[in-house]
Design a protein around this motif. Structure first.
Motif, mmCIF file in Angstrom:
data_model
loop_
_atom_site.group_PDB
_atom_site.id
_atom_site.type_symbol
_atom_site.label_atom_id
_atom_site.label_comp_id
_atom_site.label_asym_id
_atom_site.label_seq_id
_atom_site.Cartn_x
_atom_site.Cartn_y
_atom_site.Cartn_z
ATOM 1 N N ARG A 93 0.837 -1.215 0.000
ATOM 2 C CA ARG A 93 0.000 0.000 0.000
ATOM 3 C C ARG A 93 0.863 1.252 0.000
ATOM 4 O O ARG A 93 0.599 2.201 -0.733
ATOM 5 C CB ARG A 93 -0.917 0.014 1.217
ATOM 6 N N ARG A 94 1.868 1.268 0.849
ATOM 7 C CA ARG A 94 2.759 2.441 0.922
ATOM 8 C C ARG A 94 3.514 2.657 -0.385
ATOM 9 O O ARG A 94 3.696 3.787 -0.821
ATOM 10 C CB ARG A 94 3.726 2.297 2.089
ATOM 11 N N LEU A 95 3.943 1.563 -0.998
ATOM 12 C CA LEU A 95 4.618 1.674 -2.292
ATOM 13 C C LEU A 95 3.679 2.233 -3.359
ATOM 14 O O LEU A 95 4.081 3.062 -4.174
ATOM 15 C CB LEU A 95 5.162 0.311 -2.739
ATOM 16 N N ALA A 96 2.435 1.787 -3.349
ATOM 17 C CA ALA A 96 1.457 2.269 -4.325
ATOM 18 C C ALA A 96 1.202 3.766 -4.147
ATOM 19 O O ALA A 96 1.140 4.513 -5.138
ATOM 20 C CB ALA A 96 0.149 1.487 -4.200
ATOM 21 N N VAL A 97 1.086 4.208 -2.905
ATOM 22 C CA VAL A 97 0.890 5.637 -2.635
ATOM 23 C C VAL A 97 2.095 6.422 -3.138
ATOM 24 O O VAL A 97 1.958 7.447 -3.810
ATOM 25 C CB VAL A 97 0.657 5.892 -1.129
ATOM 26 N N ARG A 98 3.259 5.929 -2.821
ATOM 27 C CA ARG A 98 4.500 6.614 -3.241
ATOM 28 C C ARG A 98 4.599 6.678 -4.766
ATOM 29 O O ARG A 98 4.995 7.711 -5.323
ATOM 30 C CB ARG A 98 5.717 5.891 -2.648
ATOM 31 N N GLN A 99 4.256 5.603 -5.442
ATOM 32 C CA GLN A 99 4.283 5.585 -6.909
ATOM 33 C C GLN A 99 3.323 6.615 -7.481
ATOM 34 O O GLN A 99 3.640 7.322 -8.431
ATOM 35 C CB GLN A 99 3.967 4.203 -7.442
#
Length: 96
Positions: free
Chosen positions: A83-89
């Protein structure tokens, strides 16, 4: 159920398997029953000492494993990482 999952789960790549600190441990250590905090901590302790920790975590994220302790993380911890990676992307405008 944990035993059934352990037997059908994807195996680590040979590169990871050859370096893994978990080699020789019972598979059940990395597929703890729900709520078995002691076994989760035992698995994480093995992972913390592992030279393949990073590679194992990356593979667990790629295959979306939802049962095992891999790369020093539980399935719910990996879900949070994804989830955090998706937000960052999204913030960076990166598309998959």
């Amino acid at each position: 159920m944990a035993d059934e999952i352990a037997h059908t789960a994807p195996r680590p790549t040979v590169i990871i398997e050859n370096r893994a600190a978990c080699a020789g441990y019972e598979t059940s250590v990395f597929f703890p029953r729900e709520g078995d905090i002691a076994t989760v901590e035992k698995a994480k302790d093995v992972c913390r000492r592992c030279p393949a920790l990073r590679d194992c975590l990356m593979q667990a994220l790629r295959i979306d494993d939802r049962f095992a302790i891999l790369g020093g993380t539980t399935p719910s911890e990996r879900q949070l990482i994804r989830r955090r990676l998706a937000v960052r992307q999204r913030e960076l405008g990166v598309t998959s």
